[in-house]
Design a protein around this motif. Structure first.
Motif, PDB file in Angstrom:
ATOM      1  N   ASN A  23       5.155   7.891  13.981  1.00  0.00           N
ATOM      2  CA  ASN A  23       6.516   7.764  13.466  1.00  0.00           C
ATOM      3  C   ASN A  23       6.505   6.953  12.176  1.00  0.00           C
ATOM      4  O   ASN A  23       6.043   5.802  12.161  1.00  0.00           O
ATOM      5  N   VAL A  24       6.996   7.565  11.086  1.00  0.00           N
ATOM      6  CA  VAL A  24       7.007   6.880   9.795  1.00  0.00           C
ATOM      7  C   VAL A  24       8.423   6.861   9.231  1.00  0.00           C
ATOM      8  O   VAL A  24       9.279   7.662   9.602  1.00  0.00           O
ATOM      9  N   SER A  25       8.640   5.949   8.300  1.00  0.00           N
ATOM     10  CA  SER A  25       9.917   5.858   7.599  1.00  0.00           C
ATOM     11  C   SER A  25       9.638   5.535   6.142  1.00  0.00           C
ATOM     12  O   SER A  25       8.858   4.626   5.845  1.00  0.00           O
ATOM     13  N   CYS A  26      10.249   6.279   5.224  1.00  0.00           N
ATOM     14  CA  CYS A  26      10.070   6.040   3.796  1.00  0.00           C
ATOM     15  C   CYS A  26      11.420   6.036   3.088  1.00  0.00           C
ATOM     16  O   CYS A  26      12.332   6.775   3.457  1.00  0.00           O
ATOM     17  N   SER A  27      11.520   5.214   2.073  1.00  0.00           N
ATOM     18  CA  SER A  27      12.737   5.156   1.266  1.00  0.00           C
ATOM     19  C   SER A  27      12.383   4.674  -0.134  1.00  0.00           C
ATOM     20  O   SER A  27      11.274   4.200  -0.378  1.00  0.00           O
ATOM     21  N   GLY A  28      13.324   4.810  -1.045  1.00  0.00           N
ATOM     22  CA  GLY A  28      13.051   4.452  -2.430  1.00  0.00           C
ATOM     23  C   GLY A  28      12.514   5.635  -3.203  1.00  0.00           C
ATOM     24  O   GLY A  28      12.093   6.642  -2.632  1.00  0.00           O
ATOM     25  N   THR A  29      12.509   5.515  -4.512  1.00  0.00           N
ATOM     26  CA  THR A  29      12.115   6.617  -5.391  1.00  0.00           C
ATOM     27  C   THR A  29      10.658   6.506  -5.810  1.00  0.00           C
ATOM     28  O   THR A  29      10.243   5.477  -6.336  1.00  0.00           O
TER      29      THR A  29
ATOM     30  N   VAL B  55       4.760   0.513  -1.486  1.00  0.00           N
ATOM     31  CA  VAL B  55       4.735  -0.635  -0.571  1.00  0.00           C
ATOM     32  C   VAL B  55       4.739  -0.105   0.853  1.00  0.00           C
ATOM     33  O   VAL B  55       5.586   0.710   1.219  1.00  0.00           O
ATOM     34  N   VAL B  56       3.798  -0.553   1.669  1.00  0.00           N
ATOM     35  CA  VAL B  56       3.715  -0.120   3.064  1.00  0.00           C
ATOM     36  C   VAL B  56       3.812  -1.351   3.960  1.00  0.00           C
ATOM     37  O   VAL B  56       3.001  -2.271   3.857  1.00  0.00           O
ATOM     38  N   LEU B  57       4.839  -1.357   4.805  1.00  0.00           N
ATOM     39  CA  LEU B  57       5.105  -2.492   5.689  1.00  0.00           C
ATOM     40  C   LEU B  57       4.407  -2.305   7.028  1.00  0.00           C
ATOM     41  O   LEU B  57       4.478  -1.236   7.625  1.00  0.00           O
ATOM     42  N   LEU B  58       3.754  -3.361   7.521  1.00  0.00           N
ATOM     43  CA  LEU B  58       3.109  -3.351   8.828  1.00  0.00           C
ATOM     44  C   LEU B  58       3.759  -4.416   9.696  1.00  0.00           C
ATOM     45  O   LEU B  58       3.694  -5.614   9.387  1.00  0.00           O
ATOM     46  N   ALA B  59       4.389  -3.986  10.770  1.00  0.00           N
ATOM     47  CA  ALA B  59       5.127  -4.899  11.638  1.00  0.00           C
ATOM     48  C   ALA B  59       4.182  -5.703  12.525  1.00  0.00           C
ATOM     49  O   ALA B  59       3.005  -5.385  12.692  1.00  0.00           O
ATOM     50  N   GLY B  60       4.734  -6.759  13.126  1.00  0.00           N
ATOM     51  CA  GLY B  60       3.979  -7.558  14.073  1.00  0.00           C
ATOM     52  C   GLY B  60       3.900  -6.873  15.428  1.00  0.00           C
ATOM     53  O   GLY B  60       4.508  -5.818  15.650  1.00  0.00           O
ATOM     54  N   ALA B  61       3.156  -7.457  16.336  1.00  0.00           N
ATOM     55  CA  ALA B  61       2.991  -6.888  17.671  1.00  0.00           C
ATOM     56  C   ALA B  61       4.339  -6.803  18.375  1.00  0.00           C
ATOM     57  O   ALA B  61       5.138  -7.749  18.342  1.00  0.00           O
ATOM     58  N   GLY B  62       4.606  -5.664  18.996  1.00  0.00           N
ATOM     59  CA  GLY B  62       5.853  -5.480  19.732  1.00  0.00           C
ATOM     60  C   GLY B  62       7.028  -5.071  18.881  1.00  0.00           C
ATOM     61  O   GLY B  62       8.112  -4.811  19.410  1.00  0.00           O
TER      62      GLY B  62
ATOM     63  N   GLU C  46      15.226  -0.899  -2.997  1.00  0.00           N
ATOM     64  CA  GLU C  46      16.064  -0.949  -4.194  1.00  0.00           C
ATOM     65  C   GLU C  46      15.220  -1.032  -5.466  1.00  0.00           C
ATOM     66  O   GLU C  46      15.660  -0.644  -6.549  1.00  0.00           O
ATOM     67  N   LYS C  47      13.993  -1.550  -5.326  1.00  0.00           N
ATOM     68  CA  LYS C  47      13.117  -1.714  -6.484  1.00  0.00           C
ATOM     69  C   LYS C  47      11.819  -0.919  -6.383  1.00  0.00           C
ATOM     70  O   LYS C  47      11.169  -0.657  -7.401  1.00  0.00           O
ATOM     71  N   SER C  48      11.421  -0.556  -5.167  1.00  0.00           N
ATOM     72  CA  SER C  48      10.114   0.071  -4.964  1.00  0.00           C
ATOM     73  C   SER C  48      10.195   1.229  -3.975  1.00  0.00           C
ATOM     74  O   SER C  48      11.114   1.290  -3.156  1.00  0.00           O
TER      75      SER C  48
END
Length: 299
Positions: A62-68, A76-83, A98-100
């Motif tokens: 499951n992925v989510s992307c936003s921005g132009t 920029v790729v965000l990696l969440a913490g455990a859980g 808004e910027k990336s």
């Protein structure tokens, strides 16, 4: 994924002779084929917008992307913490977008992604991350922003994937020697809440977590000179644990300093008003760090 297509012997031979510059292989097309013409461009990969399931190594992620998207600009790729999953990151991702160009994903065993087939190590988690980056970033540079366990995974991944990862932002990342730190800070003879905390955390690092990820202690490898910002919490919430809390805080702070060995371009700062969830408590601090790192990575 690659799709297999059936072709006649004539079509196969025709295409082998005239090359990929010809879309079809009729006699008319072959007759009019210009060998000096510029080859046609392959269609661009789909730009993911919003939440979507993609296939990685035979598993649904499951992925989510936003921005132009912007040519040459880091994704920029965000990696969440455990859980945690996409829902926890959603508000912050919207701000960053808004910027990336920014994406996030649920690791196997987390959120809406498939369960792992069995116990995972960092190599297995890295294969999933590589598959995600290939689809959400393509050939563009990537800046990984990891919180807690996500920060640990990002920091372990970057040194071996310098072709992809051009910058890191670590948000109160799990230290590289956390198991040993806990064992030193909280002795086996501890009782009550401290004993429970010790046992629970050591079990998590041994793979008793939804991701089935085994998290061994290890040395910090170098990712060269990429820009790295390490941000630690300022509010000492771990100190609330009677007797052993202050030792845990010292160990955690020392662990953040160890991450500076990732790069000759590393810097450490403190989010003074934050506990562990820095991107929730002080999102502006994190956004500025991301903007600095992406700017350096693009340059």
């Amino acid at each position: 994924m690659f799709r297999k297509t059936k072709a006649s012997l004539v079509t196969a031979l025709c295409c082998a002779v005239v090359g990929a510059g010809v879309a079809g292989c009729s006699s008319e097309e072959v007759e009019n084929w210009d060998p000096f013409a510029a080859p046609s461009q392959a269609p661009k990969a789909e730009v993911i917008s919003g939440v979507k399931k993609i296939e990685v190594e035979g598993r649904s992620v499951n992925v989510s992307c936003s921005g132009t998207p912007a040519k040459g600009e880091p994704v920029v790729v965000l990696l969440a913490g455990a859980g945690d999953g996409l829902d926890k990151l959603a508000a912050f991702q919207k701000t960053v977008s808004e910027k990336s160009r920014v994406c996030s994903y649920d690791r196997l065993g987390a959120g809406a992604s498939d369960q792992p087939e069995g116990p995972q190590d960092f190599a297995a988690a890295g294969k999933t991350l590589t598959g995600v980056l290939d689809q959400v970033a393509g050939g563009e540079p990537v800046v990984l922003v990891g919180h807690s366990l996500g920060g640990l995974i990002a920091a372990r991944y970057a040194p071996d994937h310098q072709d992809k990862v051009k910058g890191l932002v670590l948000l109160d990342a799990t230290p590289p020697t956390m198991s040993g730190d806990i064992e030193k800070a909280i002795p086996e003879s501890a009782k009550g809440p401290a004993a429970e905390l010790r046992a629970q955390n050591l079990a998590v690092f041994e793979g008793q977590n939804p991701e089935k990820l085994v998290v061994p202690d290890g040395k910090v490898s170098s990712a060269g000179d990429i820009p790295v910002e390490v941000i630690q919490h300022g509010k000492q919430y771990l100190a609330a644990l009677p007797q052993y809390g202050p030792l845990l805080e010292k160990a955690w702070s020392a662990g953040q300093r160890k991450w500076l060995a990732l790069s000759s371009g590393s810097k450490l700062s403190t989010a003074e008003k934050s506990e562990h969830y820095i991107y929730v408590d002080q999102p502006d601090v994190v956004v500025r760090a991301i903007q600095r790192v992406t700017s350096q990575a693009a340059g």
